[in-house]
Write an enzyme that holds these catalytic residues in place. Structure first.
Site, PDB file in Angstrom:
ATOM      1  N   TRP A  10       0.816  -1.223   0.000  1.00 42.18           N
ATOM      2  CA  TRP A  10       0.000   0.000   0.000  1.00 42.18           C
ATOM      3  C   TRP A  10       0.849   1.272   0.000  1.00 42.18           C
ATOM      4  CZ3 TRP A  10      -4.798  -0.525   3.758  1.00 42.18           C
ATOM      5  CH2 TRP A  10      -5.451  -1.728   3.503  1.00 42.18           C
ATOM      6  N   GLU A 168      11.534  -6.670  -9.067  1.00 38.79           N
ATOM      7  CA  GLU A 168      10.811  -5.454  -9.424  1.00 38.79           C
ATOM      8  C   GLU A 168      11.724  -4.508 -10.204  1.00 38.79           C
ATOM      9  OE1 GLU A 168       7.313  -4.649  -6.656  1.00 38.79           O
ATOM     10  OE2 GLU A 168       9.062  -3.871  -5.645  1.00 38.79           O
ATOM     11  N   SER A 214       3.952  -2.237 -11.986  1.00 39.10           N
ATOM     12  CA  SER A 214       2.772  -1.902 -12.801  1.00 39.10           C
ATOM     13  C   SER A 214       1.922  -3.120 -13.162  1.00 39.10           C
ATOM     14  CB  SER A 214       3.192  -1.132 -14.061  1.00 39.10           C
ATOM     15  OG  SER A 214       3.800   0.094 -13.700  1.00 39.10           O
ATOM     16  N   GLY A 235       1.607  -2.601  -6.400  1.00 44.12           N
ATOM     17  CA  GLY A 235       1.539  -1.289  -5.755  1.00 44.12           C
ATOM     18  C   GLY A 235       0.196  -0.641  -6.054  1.00 44.12           C
ATOM     19  N   GLY A 236       0.204   0.232  -7.043  1.00 45.36           N
ATOM     20  CA  GLY A 236      -0.987   1.038  -7.360  1.00 45.36           C
ATOM     21  C   GLY A 236      -2.292   0.245  -7.432  1.00 45.36           C
TER      22      GLY A 236
HETATM   23  C1  PEP Z   1       5.675  -1.701  -5.821  1.00 43.29           C
HETATM   24  O1  PEP Z   1       5.718  -0.635  -5.246  1.00 43.29           O
HETATM   25  O2  PEP Z   1       6.177  -2.687  -5.293  1.00 43.29           O
HETATM   26  C2  PEP Z   1       5.021  -1.759  -7.122  1.00 43.29           C
HETATM   27  C3  PEP Z   1       5.212  -2.824  -7.848  1.00 43.29           C
HETATM   28  O3  PEP Z   1       4.267  -0.683  -7.500  1.00 43.29           O
HETATM   29  P1  PEP Z   1       3.337  -0.563  -8.820  1.00 43.29           P
HETATM   30  O4  PEP Z   1       2.526  -1.819  -8.918  1.00 43.29           O
HETATM   31  O5  PEP Z   1       2.501   0.652  -8.589  1.00 43.29           O
HETATM   32  O6  PEP Z   1       4.270  -0.409  -9.979  1.00 43.29           O
END
Ligand code: PEP
Length: 251
Positions: A10, A168, A214, A235-236
């Site tokens: 989050w 990531e 993402s 994340g988002g």
């Molecule tokens: C994260 O912060 O671990 C992430 C993968 O963010 P997002 O999904 O927003 O790219």
């Protein structure tokens, strides 16, 4: 057989009322659903206690987003493993690229945190990944290898079994620019091979390696269909119950 794991990071989002709404929403959408993966949420520290109460009667597990490597002491603003355990955390995200790039966490610091978490029974979600410059310079594997070797220094084979690795790519985090399933698979395959060399083939085969960057409901299935991608760190898209649950259902 390794587990598929979908985790929601989050970040710095979610006051208490939002925590209640989001977790209740996830629980409602998963009611009577036969989960094919483990589900973890990582709300901010201030929401962990409330989140713990809410997830108690569900299959959702709780993670923190960070932790200090010392047990206690004069570390203003920091949080310890025992504080996290006292509010029900089973997991802790360590080495997230935002901790590395914004807060200056080095591989050595991350290694200390991993060792501490393991020693007290918290399962690390250990994040690694290259920047755009590093990918363009064709050094992705070198960067990831260094992060893994340093991050896992002195981690025993039996302790490795308690770790989830999250690959990531930094250029894909929060940018909407997702790695293709093939790009992600290539790095996951590399990581598994590396773990096999460092530990054993069996340990490597049992290691859960999540992809993060993402991940959304419309790209999750493609990524998760790859043989070495064992889940997602989201994340988002984890901030809305329906999109998080759609990703869970893509498992
Ligand atoms: C994260 O912060 O671990 C992430 C993968 O963010 P997002 O999904 O927003 O790219």
């Amino acid at each position: 057989m390794r587990k598929m794991v979908i985790a929601g990071n989050w970040k710095m989002h979610g006051e208490l009322n939002e925590t209640v709404n989001l977790i209740s929403g996830i629980k409602n959408l998963l009611e009577d659903y036969d989960l094919k993966c483990d589900v973890i949420v990582a709300p901010p520290f201030t929401s962990l206690e409330t989140a713990n109460t809410l997830v108690k009667d569900s299959q959702i597990k709780l993670s923190a987003q960070n932790m200090h490597f010392e047990d206690k002491g004069a570390f203003t603003g920091e949080i310890s493993h025992s504080m996290l355990k006292s509010v029900g955390c089973e997991y802790v995200i360590l080495g997230h690229s935002e901790r590395r790039s914004i807060f200056g966490e080095t591989d050595e610091i991350i290694n200390k945190k991993i060792i501490k978490a393991l020693s007290v029974g918290l399962n690390p979600i250990f994040c690694i990944g290259e920047t755009l410059e590093e990918r363009e310079a064709n050094i992705t594997e070198k960067v990831v290898e260094t992060q893994i070797r340093k991050g896992l220094e002195n981690v025993s084979e039996s302790d490795l079994a308690k770790i989830i690795v999250a690959y990531e790519p930094v250029w894909a985090i929060g940018t909407g620019k997702v790695a293709t399933p093939e790009q992600a698979q290539d790095v996951h395959y590399f990581i598994r091979n590396l773990i096999s060399q460092m530990y054993s083939k069996e340990t490597a085969e049992n290691l859960t390696i999540q992809y993060g960057g993402s991940v959304k409901p419309d790209n999750a299935a493609g990524l998760l269909s790859k043989p070495d991608i064992d889940g997602a760190l989201v994340g988002g898209a984890c901030l809305k119950a329906d999109s998080f649950v759609d990703i869970i259902k893509a498992c």
